[in-house]
Motif scaffolding. Structure first.
Motif, PDB file in Angstrom:
ATOM      1  N   SER A 276       0.817  -1.218   0.000  1.00 30.32           N
ATOM      2  CA  SER A 276       0.000   0.000   0.000  1.00 30.32           C
ATOM      3  C   SER A 276       0.850   1.268   0.000  1.00 30.32           C
ATOM      4  CB  SER A 276      -0.942   0.016   1.207  1.00 30.32           C
ATOM      5  OG  SER A 276      -0.216   0.121   2.421  1.00 30.32           O
ATOM      6  N   TRP A 277       2.102   1.175   0.467  1.00 28.27           N
ATOM      7  CA  TRP A 277       2.985   2.343   0.420  1.00 28.27           C
ATOM      8  C   TRP A 277       3.205   2.772  -1.032  1.00 28.27           C
ATOM      9  CZ3 TRP A 277       7.042   3.003   4.723  1.00 28.27           C
ATOM     10  CH2 TRP A 277       6.675   2.311   5.887  1.00 28.27           C
ATOM     11  N   GLY A 278       3.205   1.793  -1.922  1.00 29.28           N
ATOM     12  CA  GLY A 278       3.519   2.055  -3.320  1.00 29.28           C
ATOM     13  C   GLY A 278       2.402   2.704  -4.109  1.00 29.28           C
ATOM     14  N   PHE A 279       1.172   2.748  -3.587  1.00 30.59           N
ATOM     15  CA  PHE A 279       0.113   3.459  -4.296  1.00 30.59           C
ATOM     16  C   PHE A 279       0.488   4.925  -4.480  1.00 30.59           C
ATOM     17  CE2 PHE A 279      -2.580  -0.008  -2.432  1.00 30.59           C
ATOM     18  CZ  PHE A 279      -2.979  -0.562  -3.640  1.00 30.59           C
ATOM     19  N   GLY A 280       1.092   5.501  -3.435  1.00 31.79           N
ATOM     20  CA  GLY A 280       1.476   6.909  -3.514  1.00 31.79           C
ATOM     21  C   GLY A 280       2.931   7.122  -3.872  1.00 31.79           C
ATOM     22  N   TYR A 281       3.802   6.162  -3.487  1.00 27.95           N
ATOM     23  CA  TYR A 281       5.242   6.341  -3.673  1.00 27.95           C
ATOM     24  C   TYR A 281       5.853   5.027  -4.169  1.00 27.95           C
ATOM     25  CZ  TYR A 281       4.154  10.464  -0.945  1.00 27.95           C
ATOM     26  OH  TYR A 281       3.594  11.646  -0.500  1.00 27.95           O
ATOM     27  N   PRO A 282       5.609   4.677  -5.430  1.00 26.58           N
ATOM     28  CA  PRO A 282       6.084   3.382  -5.948  1.00 26.58           C
ATOM     29  C   PRO A 282       7.598   3.257  -6.005  1.00 26.58           C
ATOM     30  CG  PRO A 282       5.176   4.737  -7.725  1.00 26.58           C
ATOM     31  CD  PRO A 282       4.845   5.431  -6.449  1.00 26.58           C
ATOM     32  N   PHE A 312      13.548   8.454   2.810  1.00 27.56           N
ATOM     33  CA  PHE A 312      12.092   8.423   2.984  1.00 27.56           C
ATOM     34  C   PHE A 312      11.741   7.928   4.386  1.00 27.56           C
ATOM     35  CE2 PHE A 312       7.869   6.635   2.792  1.00 27.56           C
ATOM     36  CZ  PHE A 312       7.173   7.415   1.878  1.00 27.56           C
ATOM     37  N   LEU A 313      12.360   6.826   4.804  1.00 28.97           N
ATOM     38  CA  LEU A 313      12.083   6.256   6.114  1.00 28.97           C
ATOM     39  C   LEU A 313      12.461   7.225   7.235  1.00 28.97           C
ATOM     40  CD1 LEU A 313      13.294   2.575   5.579  1.00 28.97           C
ATOM     41  CD2 LEU A 313      10.935   3.335   5.915  1.00 28.97           C
TER      42      LEU A 313
END
Length: 602
Positions: A276-282, A312-313
């Motif tokens: 789900s993180w990749g929906f906004g930041y693939p 990012f983290l």
């Protein structure tokens, strides 16, 4: 039900155990009661806080008064009194005894807290307390406010009502928890859990002396945490734009928990469970390949080969540490799909740079990358903590020790796959341990099964026939911080969570609080019957536990319910009226629009 002198019992009449009245859950470490001496509690009770106080204690006192004088359990009634030979025929007469009619009135309740209040609970907090109930009054003593909270809850449970009066037995309690960490995991990623439900979970935790809410916030399916630094995480990753937790929501939940002596530990599981993180930041995810070709939309764990992933983290968790005051973070680390890393050329190049190429089975070759990612991530978190002059701790799922990852020994390992042998392995590697393997409440089955949770113990799970291992675990029990009840929400929703969680989680709560010698199913079953009714009476929609039974709700709750029904009906009528008025407005607008269209066409 069984009948004497009957070789066969063809009736098979199932009944839940006869509930106790005025008995605590979980059972205190030292609990001495004189059944023949009872005292009458006067309303209002004169409560005097003698030394240190704070908002935590004062709000707990208010809840205590409400729980006693609005929700106290009534003396249990069983219809077996009407069956000759049942042994219950004289039960009604029991409570006509002069000990009730001549009971001494208790008018004062003294609370002593030796230390100034700390704002938030922590692992090292002292939750011990002493409770004395004698003819001169009630005295509660604790070193810290968190112990006073536990004592107040115990006192609220041992007070009961009879003929619209309140009674308590002559009692001496000295109590403390067996384990420091007694947690409940709530998963809000597979199904979104409303704030009200999380509040109800916290109320249930308080009534069972649980002290850690492990909040599994995000996962592959959704990212409901609203980040201000990366708004597209929830903006594109939540199941719906309305199903999110903003910073104010989280602050409300943390505050609600704080006032009940509960720590809120968030879990942002990485490097796996991050789709789900990749929906906004693939770009932070690993692109998976098949036959050296990209598979569109097929993303695996976080991409450890890119410095931008760790940047990012760092930015995200700097914010997370601002939002959550708890100094312990759960970093996940379970079920990492290493196979995707194997197919990705960037990650393969990283493995070559690490210069640790081996030839184990498919997928395992990436363990050095997994270890490197975990250590780099933990070091970033430690740097953030150090810049704030504060210490932090980190929890990882069992895979870290199971796969022999060489990571910092100040990490805490949560065992969820194995038993005593896996606990010993983690201890041998230098870690402290949490235990959850036998307390997965989402693995539900028909019938009475709380006994499985109740008899499960971290010091002998799956090794009960190996005395040497059991003795080794018992000697090192101080390294076992406690355990957690886990309720994963693939098939659990806000509407069903409470009835699935409680009172089954209560079984683990007593195991984590009470002495290891408290193992009588018969005794626990009767007290658990009472405890279930007590939670229902206090407004928690808990489920069944022991079979055919009943729980009485107080009269005022019925009145309250009827008032709510009237209120909802009035609101419904207003909605209907509003809808009717809106439809009239819409019709007028529609008529005007058609008139304009007609004139325009002419």
């Amino acid at each position: 039900m069984k009948f004497k002198n009957v070789p066969m019992n063809p009736l098979m009449i199932r009944r839940a155990p006869i509930a106790t009245i005025g008995e605590p859950w979980p059972l205190p470490q030292k609990y001495e009661v004189n059944e023949n001496i009872v005292f009458r509690i006067t309303e209002p009770l004169n409560i005097k806080i003698r030394n240190n106080t704070c908002d935590v204690l004062e709000s707990a006192v208010k809840r205590f008064e409400e729980n006693v004088f609005r929700f106290a359990l009534e003396e249990y009634y069983t219809n077996l009194v009407h069956i000759e030979g049942s042994g219950f025929e004289s039960l009604d007469k029991k409570y006509q005894h002069s000990k009730y009619t001549k009971a001494v009135n208790l008018t004062t309740f003294h609370i002593y807290v030796n230390s100034a209040c700390s704002k938030y609970p922590k692992l090292q907090s002292d939750e011990s307390y002493s409770l004395l109930i004698k003819n001169f009054g009630i005295v509660l003593m604790s070193d810290e406010v968190w112990g006073a909270l536990r004592g107040l809850e115990t006192l609220s449970q041992v007070i009961f009502s009879w003929k619209d009066q309140y009674f308590v037995r002559d009692t001496l309690i000295r109590d403390f928890p067996r384990f420091k960490h007694r947690g409940v995991l709530v998963d809000s990623a597979r199904h979104f859990m409303t704030k009200d439900v999380i509040y109800n979970v916290l109320d249930g935790m308080f009534q069972n002396k649980m002290n850690v809410l492990h909040w599994h916030l995000v996962d592959d399916q959704s990212f409901p945490y609203q980040s201000k630094v990366f708004p597209d995480l929830s903006g594109k990753g939540a199941q719906h734009p309305l199903l999110t937790y903003n910073h104010e929501d989280i602050a409300d939940i943390v505050e609600y928990a704080r006032l009940r002596g509960v720590r809120v530990i968030p879990e942002f599981d990485t490097p796996g469970h991050v789709y789900s993180w990749g929906f906004g930041y693939p770009d932070i995810l690993t692109q998976c390949y098949t036959n050296s070709r990209k598979v569109q939309g097929y993303y695996g764990p976080l991409n450890p080969a890119r410095n931008s992933t760790f940047a990012f983290l760092k930015k995200l968790f700097t914010e997370v540490m601002d939002v959550f005051p708890e100094k312990v973070l759960h970093l996940g680390g379970d079920e990492v799909p290493l196979e995707c890393w194997v197919t990705n050329p960037e990650v393969s190049a990283l493995l070559s740079r690490l210069n640790r190429i081996t030839t184990p089975s498919y997928g395992d070759v990436m363990k050095p990358v997994w270890e490197w990612y975990t250590n780099r991530f933990i070091n970033i978190l430690k740097d953030i903590r150090q810049s704030r002059n504060e210490a932090g701790q980190y929890i990882l799922w069992e895979e870290a020790s199971k796969n022999n990852l060489n990571i910092a020994k100040d990490a805490i390992i949560q065992i969820w796959l194995g038993g005593g042998k896996e606990i010993l392995k983690a201890l041998d590697q230098g870690y402290r341990v949490l235990f959850s393997s036998c307390w997965y409440l989402d693995h539900s089955k028909y019938g009475i099964h709380w006994t499985d949770y109740y008899l499960c113990d971290p010091t002998h799970h799956n090794i009960k026939y190996q005395p040497s291992l059991i003795n080794d675990l018992k000697r090192r029990e101080d390294k076992i911080l406690g355990g957690e009840v886990c309720l994963w929400s693939e098939y659990i929703t806000s509407e069903s969570l409470m009835s699935v969680m409680w009172p089954r989680a209560s079984a683990a709560a007593e195991r984590l609080w009470s002495s290891s010698t408290v193992i009588s199913i018969q005794s626990a079953g009767r007290r658990l019957q009472e405890h279930r009714c007590r939670m229902l009476r206090r407004g928690l929609q808990v489920g069944h536990i022991n079979g055919p039974d009943y729980c009485l709700l107080p009269k005022h709750r019925n009145d309250f319910k009827s008032k709510n029904i009237k209120k909802r009906n009035a609101e419904k009528m207003e909605e209907m009226n509003l809808g009717y008025r809106s439809s009239l407005v819409f019709k007028k607008i529609n008529v005007k629009f058609r008139a304009i269209s007609y004139r325009t066409s002419i």
